[in-house]
Design an enzyme around this catalytic site. Structure first.
Site, PDB file in Angstrom:
ATOM      1  N   HIS A 273       0.812  -1.212   0.000  1.00  0.00           N
ATOM      2  CA  HIS A 273       0.000   0.000   0.000  1.00  0.00           C
ATOM      3  C   HIS A 273       0.851   1.270   0.000  1.00  0.00           C
ATOM      4  CE1 HIS A 273      -3.758   1.907  -0.102  1.00  0.00           C
ATOM      5  NE2 HIS A 273      -4.455   1.050   0.632  1.00  0.00           N
ATOM      6  N   ARG A 274       2.124   1.138   0.227  1.00  0.00           N
ATOM      7  CA  ARG A 274       2.982   2.307   0.137  1.00  0.00           C
ATOM      8  C   ARG A 274       3.260   2.636  -1.325  1.00  0.00           C
ATOM      9  NH1 ARG A 274       7.979   0.147   3.209  1.00  0.00           N
ATOM     10  NH2 ARG A 274       7.503  -1.442   1.662  1.00  0.00           N
TER      11      ARG A 274
END
Lengths: 332, 451
Positions: free
Chosen positions: B424-425
């Site tokens: 998700h980064r």
């Protein structure tokens, strides 16, 4: 199968060739009335008459040229040089004529000639105890065979006489009397094919000519000590057939090269170079070469025995290779 | 005797490495396999380990320094023989360049060698000539056949004592090491019941290749009287364990699933096989579809690098493969620019090598995205763990004949679930959802894979 000497095997091959092919004739020093220096052509005068076998004056370049001219004109001469030491007087004829004719005349001539010459020693001193295998093996245009068994002596002599190119046939005074099984019938041994004489897994011994009987002894002795050595007989040193050597080396990863010559810049150097390059990934120890110590041959018996290789030299070299030692060759 | 630790070569294209961090200090004792430093390459950060036990004499590079592969980075005293002579010889050797060399260097033309020789004549005599070639350079001396065999059998040469002259490692040493029972990949297949004797494992430990430091929770037996057999983990599995824990702890994943109708593919596949004239499976079609979709959504083909995203220009897809040694992911390169046929032959080639245990580091590293297909095991769907430094992985379930409603009618369709796990980064749900829509579009209209 009859067991006969190396010398008798050669005589059979020569007799067969003389009988079957009227183009074949023999010239050389003392080959007629003296039955040749080592007795190979014994009785040939009576068998084939003075037209087919002729004594030559002590003029090696002269009668080598005679043979070459005859070969160019369709005959099949076998020229006996009494020893390799005398044959160097004919090097110009052999190298600049026999080896080059086919090439330089655009294929108009071939030179189907055999030069027989023995290496050897035995208190003959420095100028009469030499080996020049590498001189000939070096030269494009020549074929060089050095049989190490009676069987190969007969088969290679037949092949040499039938070959369309000049063949240097190197014998050895120390090998004429060794015995082996030789069929009576006609056969040839192909030029340019090495032969695995004995399979083994610990080390590959590579040799030819006079060293073969020594190597066979060494293989037996080593086996009794639990060392399983393979033995490849090159038989021909030009063109060189490395495949059986490499095939064995890929299994053993170690090699001893046994040749009767001065070690540096010899035929053995070429074998080692090929193993180091073509066999590089399979190498597990530095290769050892067995040969003469690098001095002119001494006359004194004890010194001479020290300089020349034998079965023990091969055994020692095998042990050195198995220990991974590195050979230092000392030139004087 | 002082030995030099060198910057190791950890990939075929690695030419230099940056010493990120020293994990030890000069004077520290290290045992063989113990991490000494962290080294950064353009690909990864790797711990480098002591090749044998000893005491660190000094560091030759500082943290942050970048040095070429093979350059000495530290000196380690292995505690063997003649320390006095060695140490003073070393001291002389290291002093010579700094104090004498400048003078010699300036007058380079005149008498270049004489001063250096004169400076330490006795020391030269003192050093036994026999051991000089192997020891003084710190080079690992092994015969070609030993090197080849070590690579084949997964034996770490640096951990071996050679039986040849000057410690040269020969074939027999490698064969002996390869046949020792230890936690090396080659031996990993055979689980050993260590209940009766714990000694062999301990005895084997010094020769075993270095293992990664344990990460995550490590458990004791569940009960004092528990009955169990102890199965040593291969280095491969230990490394995998470490990477998986790192991923779960440090990469925030999210998961998106989509269902694909595979009927068109099932119709097309036999024709493709006939045209291709070789083996071809759904996996190759998946690789091609992923490659096309990844070019459209590059944040899934990327590496999160703190303050920036490294977006990979090429699509190299790791394919998860179960082997006897454990899970491996050989890489099929340039899937974006290759035809289906070319992808197939490359994939089959590299998977074949991997299964035979012949894959090299280059076969296994450099992937930018992973496909893990458990379709052959009758699974509806599953969630895969992202393998850093990649930012996403695709988990493929079985294709199952299912009744579905189409135009108000119940019909049979062959459905397959795809689940993407993504970092998700590096990317977001909407992007992954669109990626899956693109995959669906390609797989349900598979002729698009042929363009």
């Amino acid at each position: 199968m009859p067991v006969i000497t190396y010398s008798e095997a050669l005589r059979q091959a020569l007799r067969e060739a003389m009988t079957n092919d009227p183009r074949v004739f023999i010239i050389g020093e003392d080959v007629v009335h003296y039955d040749s220096a080592y007795g190979v052509t014994k009785g040939f005068l009576k068998e084939f008459g003075p037209e087919r076998i002729k004594d030559m004056p002590i003029a090696e370049a002269g009668y080598a040229g005679l043979g070459i001219g005859a070969a160019m004109n369709g005959l099949r001469p076998v020229v006996e040089m009494m020893t390799t030491n005398f044959a160097i007087l004919a090097l110009d004829m052999i190298i600049n004529h026999a080896a080059k004719l086919h090439y330089m005349f655009g294929g108009q001539f071939t030179c189907p000639i055999v030069f027989r010459m023995p290496n050897g020693y035995g208190q003959l001193s420095a100028t009469h105890s030499q080996a020049f295998d590498n001189y000939y093996a070096y030269m494009p245009g020549l074929k060089v065979v050095v049989p190490g068994t009676p069987y190969d002596a007969k088969g290679l002599m037949k092949a040499a006489i039938e070959d369309p190119d000049p063949v240097i046939f190197i014998e050895h005074t120390g090998i004429y009397n060794i015995k082996g099984e030789v069929p009576e019938e006609s056969y040839t041994v192909p030029i340019g094919k090495s032969n695995l004489l004995h399979d083994g897994k610990d080390v590959t011994i590579v040799g030819y000519g006079r060293m073969i009987p020594y190597c066979q002894q060494a293989v037996e002795t080593l086996a009794s000590e639990g060392i399983d050595a393979a033995l490849v007989d090159l038989r021909t040193i030009r063109p060189l057939d490395m495949e059986p050597v490499l095939e064995s080396f890929r299994k053993t990863n170690r090699a001893v090269i046994a040749t009767e010559e001065w070690t540096s810049v010899g035929v053995g150097s070429e074998i080692a170079a090929r193993l180091y390059t073509e066999g590089f990934d399979h190498l597990d120890a530095p290769i050892w070469r067995v040969g003469f110590d690098e001095v002119p041959m001494p006359y004194a018996k004890n010194l001479e025995a020290h300089v020349v290789p034998n079965a023990d030299s091969v055994i020692q070299a095998v042990k050195n290779v198995l220990a991974g030692k590195t050979q230092k060759i000392r030139q004087q | 005797m002082a030995k030099k630790l060198e910057m190791p070569k950890m990939g075929y294209d690695m030419v230099e490495g940056t010493l990120a961090k020293w994990l030890k200090q000069p004077g520290d004792e290290v045992s063989r396999g113990e991490p000494i430093a962290e080294v950064e390459t353009d690909k990864v950060t790797i711990e480098i380990e002591a090749f044998e036990a000893g005491k660190i004499i000094k560091f030759l590079v500082n943290e942050g320094d970048t040095v070429p592969v093979g350059a000495p980075i530290a000196e380690i005293d292995d505690g063997s023989g003649d320390e006095e002579a060695e140490e003073s010889a070393e001291a002389n050797a290291s002093v010579t360049p700094s104090s004498d060399a400048p003078a010699v260097g300036e007058g380079a033309e005149a008498a270049p060698t004489a001063p250096a020789v004169a400076a330490q004549p006795e020391k030269v005599e003192a050093a036994p000539a026999e051991s000089a070639p192997a020891e003084s350079t710190g080079r690992l001396v092994a015969t070609p056949v030993a090197r080849g065999l070590a690579e084949q059998r997964g034996v770490n040469l640096a951990g071996l004592k050679g039986s040849g002259p000057d410690g040269r490692i020969v074939k027999a040493d490698v064969l002996a090491a390869a046949s020792e029972p230890k936690a090396a990949p080659a031996a990993a297949a055979a689980p050993a019941v260590s209940e009766p004797k714990a000694a062999p494992a301990a005895a084997a430990a010094p020769v075993a290749s270095p293992v990664p430091a344990p990460v995550g929770l490590v458990f004791a037996p569940p009960a004092p009287n528990a009955v169990y057999s102890e199965e040593p983990l291969s280095r491969l599995r230990q490394t995998a364990a470490k990477r998986m824990v790192e991923s779960q702890q440090q990469v925030p994943p999210f998961f998106v699933t989509s269902t694909i109708e595979m009927d068109a593919i099932q119709e097309l596949l036999p024709k493709l096989r006939e045209a291709h004239g070789g083996k071809l499976s759904v996996t190759e079609l998946l690789l091609k579809a992923c490659a096309i979709a990844l070019k459209k959504f590059p944040s899934l083909n990327a590496t999160f690098a703190g303050d920036k995203l490294l977006v990979h220009k090429d699509v190299h897809i790791s394919v998860a493969v179960a082997t006897d040694a454990g899970l491996l992911a050989p890489v099929v390169r340039n899937c974006d620019s290759l035809s289906l046929g070319a992808i197939s032959s490359q994939m089959r080639d590299v998977i074949g090598r991997t299964r035979e245990g012949k894959a090299g580091l280059d076969d296994l590293q450099g992937g930018t995205f992973t496909v893990s297909n458990l379709g052959m095991f009758d699974v509806t769907n599953f969630i895969a763990i992202i393998t850093p430094p990649q930012s996403a992985i695709l988990a493929v379930g079985s294709t199952i004949a299912t009744p579905v409603v189409r135009d108000g009618e119940i019909v049979i369709r062959h459905l397959m679930n795809l689940t993407v796990s993504a970092d998700h980064r590096a990317t977001d749900g909407a992007t992954v959802a669109q990626f899956l829509v693109e995959l669906k579009n390609l797989l349900q209209n598979p002729f698009k894979l042929l363009l």
